[in-house]
Motif scaffolding. Structure first.
Motif, PDB file in Angstrom:
ATOM      1  N   LYS A 111       0.670  -1.272   0.040  1.00 40.99           N
ATOM      2  CA  LYS A 111      -0.041  -0.008  -0.026  1.00 40.99           C
ATOM      3  C   LYS A 111       0.808   1.233   0.015  1.00 40.99           C
ATOM      4  O   LYS A 111       2.057   1.262   0.653  1.00 40.99           O
ATOM      5  N   ASP A 112       0.450   2.413  -0.572  1.00 33.12           N
ATOM      6  CA  ASP A 112       1.000   3.638  -0.812  1.00 33.12           C
ATOM      7  C   ASP A 112       1.009   4.118   0.788  1.00 33.12           C
ATOM      8  O   ASP A 112       0.365   3.765   1.580  1.00 33.12           O
ATOM      9  N   LYS A 113       1.757   5.054   1.288  1.00 34.18           N
ATOM     10  CA  LYS A 113       1.869   5.651   2.350  1.00 34.18           C
ATOM     11  C   LYS A 113       1.002   6.327   2.772  1.00 34.18           C
ATOM     12  O   LYS A 113       0.726   6.642   4.012  1.00 34.18           O
ATOM     13  N   ASP A 114      -0.110   6.742   2.033  1.00 32.40           N
ATOM     14  CA  ASP A 114      -1.357   7.644   2.284  1.00 32.40           C
ATOM     15  C   ASP A 114      -2.228   6.659   2.909  1.00 32.40           C
ATOM     16  O   ASP A 114      -3.471   7.291   3.340  1.00 32.40           O
ATOM     17  N   TRP A 115      -2.118   5.460   2.885  1.00 31.26           N
ATOM     18  CA  TRP A 115      -3.057   4.589   3.545  1.00 31.26           C
ATOM     19  C   TRP A 115      -2.667   4.321   5.089  1.00 31.26           C
ATOM     20  O   TRP A 115      -1.483   4.505   5.503  1.00 31.26           O
ATOM     21  N   ILE A 116      -3.688   4.457   5.993  1.00 30.14           N
ATOM     22  CA  ILE A 116      -3.708   4.197   7.346  1.00 30.14           C
ATOM     23  C   ILE A 116      -3.894   2.632   7.581  1.00 30.14           C
ATOM     24  O   ILE A 116      -4.610   1.984   6.996  1.00 30.14           O
ATOM     25  N   VAL A 117      -2.959   1.957   8.408  1.00 30.74           N
ATOM     26  CA  VAL A 117      -2.990   0.623   8.285  1.00 30.74           C
ATOM     27  C   VAL A 117      -3.432   0.559  10.028  1.00 30.74           C
ATOM     28  O   VAL A 117      -2.729   0.817  10.754  1.00 30.74           O
ATOM     29  N   ILE A 118      -4.751  -0.305  10.261  1.00 27.70           N
ATOM     30  CA  ILE A 118      -5.090  -0.413  11.707  1.00 27.70           C
ATOM     31  C   ILE A 118      -4.863  -2.223  11.746  1.00 27.70           C
ATOM     32  O   ILE A 118      -5.118  -3.049  11.293  1.00 27.70           O
ATOM     33  N   ASP A 119      -3.588  -2.344  12.447  1.00 24.87           N
ATOM     34  CA  ASP A 119      -3.443  -3.677  12.742  1.00 24.87           C
ATOM     35  C   ASP A 119      -3.910  -4.108  14.164  1.00 24.87           C
ATOM     36  O   ASP A 119      -3.761  -3.856  15.319  1.00 24.87           O
ATOM     37  N   GLU A 120      -4.878  -5.109  14.025  1.00 25.12           N
ATOM     38  CA  GLU A 120      -5.816  -5.546  15.067  1.00 25.12           C
ATOM     39  C   GLU A 120      -5.041  -6.808  15.760  1.00 25.12           C
ATOM     40  O   GLU A 120      -4.674  -7.851  15.113  1.00 25.12           O
ATOM     41  N   PHE A 121      -4.772  -6.664  17.141  1.00 25.74           N
ATOM     42  CA  PHE A 121      -4.142  -7.595  17.675  1.00 25.74           C
ATOM     43  C   PHE A 121      -4.741  -8.438  18.439  1.00 25.74           C
ATOM     44  O   PHE A 121      -5.488  -7.913  19.462  1.00 25.74           O
ATOM     45  N   ASN A 122      -5.024  -9.752  18.167  1.00 29.70           N
ATOM     46  CA  ASN A 122      -5.734 -10.701  18.823  1.00 29.70           C
ATOM     47  C   ASN A 122      -4.923 -11.987  19.180  1.00 29.70           C
ATOM     48  O   ASN A 122      -4.877 -13.041  18.533  1.00 29.70           O
ATOM     49  N   GLY A 123      -4.238 -11.744  20.335  1.00 27.90           N
ATOM     50  CA  GLY A 123      -3.128 -12.774  20.753  1.00 27.90           C
ATOM     51  C   GLY A 123      -1.706 -12.540  19.917  1.00 27.90           C
ATOM     52  O   GLY A 123      -0.783 -12.975  20.275  1.00 27.90           O
ATOM     53  N   LEU A 124      -2.091 -12.227  18.537  1.00 25.74           N
ATOM     54  CA  LEU A 124      -1.004 -11.962  17.552  1.00 25.74           C
ATOM     55  C   LEU A 124      -1.390 -10.955  16.630  1.00 25.74           C
ATOM     56  O   LEU A 124      -2.578 -11.011  16.397  1.00 25.74           O
ATOM     57  N   GLY A 125      -0.307 -10.045  16.358  1.00 31.01           N
ATOM     58  CA  GLY A 125      -0.648  -8.959  15.466  1.00 31.01           C
ATOM     59  C   GLY A 125      -0.015  -9.409  14.075  1.00 31.01           C
ATOM     60  O   GLY A 125       0.138 -10.420  13.706  1.00 31.01           O
ATOM     61  N   PHE A 126      -0.100  -8.316  13.111  1.00 32.58           N
ATOM     62  CA  PHE A 126       0.397  -8.357  11.805  1.00 32.58           C
ATOM     63  C   PHE A 126       1.577  -7.780  11.622  1.00 32.58           C
ATOM     64  O   PHE A 126       1.991  -7.743  10.343  1.00 32.58           O
ATOM     65  N   PHE A 127       2.335  -7.553  12.594  1.00 28.95           N
ATOM     66  CA  PHE A 127       3.805  -7.387  12.454  1.00 28.95           C
ATOM     67  C   PHE A 127       3.910  -5.801  11.622  1.00 28.95           C
ATOM     68  O   PHE A 127       5.044  -5.778  11.015  1.00 28.95           O
ATOM     69  N   THR A 128       3.211  -4.956  11.891  1.00 36.14           N
ATOM     70  CA  THR A 128       3.386  -3.821  11.123  1.00 36.14           C
ATOM     71  C   THR A 128       4.097  -2.609  12.265  1.00 36.14           C
ATOM     72  O   THR A 128       4.036  -1.556  11.717  1.00 36.14           O
ATOM     73  N   PHE A 129       4.624  -3.076  13.249  1.00 36.31           N
ATOM     74  CA  PHE A 129       5.110  -2.179  14.103  1.00 36.31           C
ATOM     75  C   PHE A 129       5.976  -1.088  13.678  1.00 36.31           C
ATOM     76  O   PHE A 129       6.441  -0.185  14.164  1.00 36.31           O
ATOM     77  N   PHE A 130       6.699  -1.686  12.440  1.00 40.46           N
ATOM     78  CA  PHE A 130       7.734  -0.686  11.753  1.00 40.46           C
ATOM     79  C   PHE A 130       7.373   0.232  10.926  1.00 40.46           C
ATOM     80  O   PHE A 130       8.268   1.067  10.304  1.00 40.46           O
ATOM     81  N   LEU A 131       5.939   0.056  10.574  1.00 38.08           N
ATOM     82  CA  LEU A 131       5.420   1.047   9.582  1.00 38.08           C
ATOM     83  C   LEU A 131       5.110   2.497  10.165  1.00 38.08           C
ATOM     84  O   LEU A 131       4.212   2.496  11.517  1.00 38.08           O
TER      85      LEU A 131
END
Length: 349
Positions: free
Chosen positions: A78-98
């Motif tokens: 995704k382009d940088k103008d997208w906001i990514v909502i990483d929903e953590f349910n015991g495990l996240g989607f590893f977007t912590f560096f974005l």
């Protein structure tokens, strides 16, 4: 506005719950604002790889485990103008560096791991906290003071509580309840929700109040076990999964909601019951100690025996019961999906 939601389950997933309802309302808020909303999730059996629901584009790929990695790869495209909502349910989607990602978490799993996996769950309790700490510099959205405190203890500094909404308007006055005592359990039939404790509490109540009834509303892994063990008792009614008017009718006619969960992010069923003047009696655990206002809209208890005691105490004290029931209606008026959506859009824009 362009928002990508990453959640292991979608709104059509057979095991969807309150977290998915919450996410769907946020996604619809983006669409209603004129933006683009996408939701990446696992592909459960019978669901399409892609479809649009209420203007929200769903992309489904992988199992509930592998979808976290597929979702990360999708987010990276995704382009940088997208906001990514990483929903953590015991495990996240590893977007912590974005830089453009936001953490959304309803609850820590903690006790869930050991209840579901036994001794093997202990390493996952530690791993969950370690993974969460990778997000501690991100904006974190959560739904309750309980999870706020959990995140604070893990070193999070930017936390915003955006409470759950309510899909029904609270009644203006107390409804006419059934003449005989009616109790209800509403939720998934799985270990972490502890539905059998609600049944045990009911059986203790029934020793004193012979015409009492219990409605067990929900489906899940324990359905066959519970119906096999208790369906011969005519005053325990297993309805299966219900929604909309069928569910609301039972909540309106019942006197108490029993909530014996071992942990909740919030306790959406509590507020739904409160909207119909139905007090909740639940365990004193994370989430429920936020949604149940002890002594004002219900009671917080330690076990099913105390749960039964509180039911009997209130059944014999109509004045106190009516006071709690009125408190429920006032408390429920604080919640609406419109408020939730407004606060979410304000936070991410």
């Amino acid at each position: 506005m362009k928002v990508l939601f990453l959640n292991r389950r979608c709104i059509k997933h057979p095991e969807r719950g309150g977290a998915e309802v919450y996410t769907m309302e946020l996604a619809k808020a983006v669409v209603e604002r004129g933006g683009l909303a996408e939701w990446f999730a696992s592909k459960a059996k019978g669901l399409k790889s892609e479809e649009v629901i209420d203007g929200v584009r769903f992309i489904r790929k992988g199992s509930e485990l592998t979808t976290h990695f597929y979702g990360l790869l999708y987010a990276l495209k995704k382009d940088k103008d997208w906001i990514v909502i990483d929903e953590f349910n015991g495990l996240g989607f590893f977007t912590f560096f974005l830089k453009n990602s936001v953490l959304l978490i309803h609850q820590l799993y903690q006790e869930f791991w050991t209840v579901e996996l036994g001794f093997l769950g202990y390493p996952f309790k530690t791993l969950e906290k370690l993974l969460l700490k990778l997000y501690r510099n991100k904006l974190a959205i959560t739904v309750s003071e309980s999870t706020y405190d959990d995140l604070k203890n893990l070193g999070f500094r930017h936390i915003r509580i955006i409470p759950n909404g309510l899909g029904v308007r609270p009644l203006e006055r107390l409804p006419n309840k059934e003449e005989s005592l009616h109790l209800v359990y509403l939720g998934r039939l799985k270990r972490t929700k502890n539905p059998e404790d609600a049944i045990k509490a009911f059986l203790l109540v029934k020793e004193r109040i012979k015409d009492a009834k219990l409605f067990v509303v929900g489906d899940g892994p324990l359905y066959s076990y519970l119906t096999g063990k208790y369906s011969h008792l005519q005053d325990i009614v297993f309805t299966g999964y219900l929604e909309g008017e069928q569910k609301y009718k039972i909540l309106e006619k019942s006197h108490f909601l029993l909530v014996p969960s071992i942990r909740e992010g919030w306790g959406q069923v509590v507020i739904e019951a409160n909207a119909f003047g139905t007090p909740a009696i639940g365990y004193r655990v994370q989430g429920l100690k936020d949604s149940i206002r002890d002594l004002h809209t219900g009671f917080l208890v330690k076990d099913y025996k105390e749960m039964a005691e509180k039911v009997l105490e209130l059944w014999e004290n109509k004045e106190l019961y009516n006071k709690l029931a009125k408190g429920c209606l006032e408390w429920a008026k604080n919640f609406s999906w419109e408020r939730t959506k407004k606060e979410f859009l304000e936070r991410i824009t």
